[in-house]
Motif scaffolding. Structure first.
Motif, PDB file in Angstrom:
ATOM      1  N   ALA A   1       1.040  -0.923  -0.073  1.00  0.00           N
ATOM      2  CA  ALA A   1      -0.211  -0.463   0.015  1.00  0.00           C
ATOM      3  C   ALA A   1       1.278   0.994   0.276  1.00  0.00           C
ATOM      4  O   ALA A   1       0.472   2.447  -0.337  1.00  0.00           O
ATOM      5  CB  ALA A   1      -0.930   0.117   1.585  1.00  0.00           C
ATOM      6  N   ALA A   2       2.004   1.092   1.137  1.00  0.00           N
ATOM      7  CA  ALA A   2       3.105   1.854   0.489  1.00  0.00           C
ATOM      8  C   ALA A   2       4.207   2.773  -0.783  1.00  0.00           C
ATOM      9  O   ALA A   2       4.545   3.607  -0.523  1.00  0.00           O
ATOM     10  CB  ALA A   2       3.735   2.103   1.530  1.00  0.00           C
ATOM     11  N   MET A   3       3.632   1.598  -1.512  1.00  0.00           N
ATOM     12  CA  MET A   3       4.174   1.641  -2.804  1.00  0.00           C
ATOM     13  C   MET A   3       4.175   2.914  -4.078  1.00  0.00           C
ATOM     14  O   MET A   3       3.274   3.176  -4.245  1.00  0.00           O
ATOM     15  CB  MET A   3       3.863   0.420  -3.288  1.00  0.00           C
ATOM     16  CG  MET A   3       5.224  -1.319  -3.372  1.00  0.00           C
ATOM     17  SD  MET A   3       4.835  -1.913  -4.531  1.00  0.00           S
ATOM     18  CE  MET A   3       5.866  -3.022  -4.149  1.00  0.00           C
ATOM     19  N   PRO A   4       5.315   3.520  -3.805  1.00  0.00           N
ATOM     20  CA  PRO A   4       5.011   4.801  -4.627  1.00  0.00           C
ATOM     21  C   PRO A   4       4.262   4.210  -6.415  1.00  0.00           C
ATOM     22  O   PRO A   4       4.799   3.858  -6.991  1.00  0.00           O
ATOM     23  CB  PRO A   4       6.155   5.436  -4.720  1.00  0.00           C
ATOM     24  CG  PRO A   4       7.626   4.439  -4.362  1.00  0.00           C
ATOM     25  CD  PRO A   4       6.542   3.494  -3.663  1.00  0.00           C
ATOM     26  N   GLU A   5       3.162   5.450  -6.684  1.00  0.00           N
ATOM     27  CA  GLU A   5       2.967   5.618  -8.133  1.00  0.00           C
ATOM     28  C   GLU A   5       1.947   3.750  -7.724  1.00  0.00           C
ATOM     29  O   GLU A   5       1.562   3.412  -9.124  1.00  0.00           O
ATOM     30  CB  GLU A   5       4.150   5.373  -9.013  1.00  0.00           C
ATOM     31  CG  GLU A   5       4.758   6.247  -8.960  1.00  0.00           C
ATOM     32  CD  GLU A   5       4.111   7.710  -9.051  1.00  0.00           C
ATOM     33  OE1 GLU A   5       3.105   7.577  -9.731  1.00  0.00           O
ATOM     34  OE2 GLU A   5       5.025   8.971  -8.411  1.00  0.00           O
ATOM     35  N   LEU A   6       1.581   3.338  -6.777  1.00  0.00           N
ATOM     36  CA  LEU A   6       0.678   2.134  -7.008  1.00  0.00           C
ATOM     37  C   LEU A   6      -0.510   2.011  -7.568  1.00  0.00           C
ATOM     38  O   LEU A   6      -1.608   2.712  -7.247  1.00  0.00           O
ATOM     39  CB  LEU A   6       0.278   1.353  -5.688  1.00  0.00           C
ATOM     40  CG  LEU A   6      -0.154   0.222  -5.673  1.00  0.00           C
ATOM     41  CD1 LEU A   6      -0.003  -1.101  -6.568  1.00  0.00           C
ATOM     42  CD2 LEU A   6      -0.922  -0.047  -3.640  1.00  0.00           C
ATOM     43  N   ALA A   7      -1.031   1.488  -8.923  1.00  0.00           N
ATOM     44  CA  ALA A   7      -1.812   1.654  -9.617  1.00  0.00           C
ATOM     45  C   ALA A   7      -3.109   1.230  -9.680  1.00  0.00           C
ATOM     46  O   ALA A   7      -3.864   1.608  -9.411  1.00  0.00           O
ATOM     47  CB  ALA A   7      -1.802   1.833 -10.979  1.00  0.00           C
ATOM     48  N   HIS A   8      -2.759   0.133  -9.860  1.00  0.00           N
ATOM     49  CA  HIS A   8      -3.648  -1.353  -9.633  1.00  0.00           C
ATOM     50  C   HIS A   8      -3.470  -2.355  -9.342  1.00  0.00           C
ATOM     51  O   HIS A   8      -1.939  -2.809  -9.123  1.00  0.00           O
ATOM     52  CB  HIS A   8      -3.639  -1.859 -11.387  1.00  0.00           C
ATOM     53  CG  HIS A   8      -3.802  -0.770 -12.166  1.00  0.00           C
ATOM     54  ND1 HIS A   8      -3.098  -0.117 -13.514  1.00  0.00           N
ATOM     55  CD2 HIS A   8      -4.924   0.669 -12.259  1.00  0.00           C
ATOM     56  CE1 HIS A   8      -3.524   1.348 -13.958  1.00  0.00           C
ATOM     57  NE2 HIS A   8      -4.694   0.721 -13.757  1.00  0.00           N
ATOM     58  N   LEU A   9      -4.566  -3.448  -8.614  1.00  0.00           N
ATOM     59  CA  LEU A   9      -4.446  -4.429  -8.431  1.00  0.00           C
ATOM     60  C   LEU A   9      -4.763  -5.753  -9.306  1.00  0.00           C
ATOM     61  O   LEU A   9      -6.269  -5.134  -9.344  1.00  0.00           O
ATOM     62  CB  LEU A   9      -5.058  -4.582  -7.165  1.00  0.00           C
ATOM     63  CG  LEU A   9      -4.758  -3.691  -5.772  1.00  0.00           C
ATOM     64  CD1 LEU A   9      -5.624  -3.394  -5.085  1.00  0.00           C
ATOM     65  CD2 LEU A   9      -3.084  -3.920  -5.621  1.00  0.00           C
ATOM     66  N   VAL A  10      -4.131  -6.484  -9.500  1.00  0.00           N
ATOM     67  CA  VAL A  10      -4.561  -7.805 -10.471  1.00  0.00           C
ATOM     68  C   VAL A  10      -4.730  -8.403 -10.073  1.00  0.00           C
ATOM     69  O   VAL A  10      -3.785  -9.819  -9.947  1.00  0.00           O
ATOM     70  CB  VAL A  10      -3.807  -7.518 -12.548  1.00  0.00           C
ATOM     71  CG1 VAL A  10      -4.316  -8.762 -12.986  1.00  0.00           C
ATOM     72  CG2 VAL A  10      -3.254  -6.232 -12.546  1.00  0.00           C
TER      73      VAL A  10
END
Length: 140
Positions: A93-102
């Motif tokens: 959740a803290a990852m920079p630029e997290l965009a999508h969960l597949v």
């Protein structure tokens, strides 16, 4: 398939990790895209996003429906360290630029990926007493 996650060749845009706290090294694939401006997570079973209406009754009773989650049956059978699993959800959740969960099971999450992972991590704190075989049998 022979080999281990650690034997997958290195690539700066794709990384495969074992999900912490899982018994058999459940994989998650971390994919950088958009020239490195987006991070996408590809899950096998630790994260699912199944709509209840799309599932047969036994799968709904086993907790596989209701939207984004780490299903109770997965936690019961494949997780041996719930704190480590929760820590991985928080780290992602803290990852920079997290965009999508597949997910391999259910719909892709296009919005609010960090918030959804934090919510799952919080739910891990409050569900340990519900992850017993007796509780699962009671639901059935």
């Amino acid at each position: 398939m022979d080999g281990t996650i650690e034997e997958i060749p290195s690539d700066p845009m794709v990384r495969v990790e074992s999900v912490a706290g899982t018994k058999a090294g459940e994989p998650v694939v971390i994919v950088r895209s958009g020239g490195g401006t987006r991070t996408n997570l590809v899950f096998c079973d630790a994260f699912q996003n199944n709509a209840s209406k799309d599932l047969i009754l036994p799968l709904r009773l086993l907790g596989f429906g209701g939207g984004p989650s780490c299903p109770p049956l997965f936690r019961l059978l494949f997780v041996d360290d719930k704190r480590a699993l929760r820590a991985d959800f928080e780290r992602w959740a803290a990852m920079p630029e997290l965009a999508h969960l597949v997910p391999c099971h259910g719909a892709i999450v296009y919005k609010d990926a960090p918030q959804i992972l934090r919510s799952i991590a919080r739910s891990e704190e409050h569900t340990s007493e519900l992850q017993s075989l007796a509780y699962l049998v009671c639901r059935l």
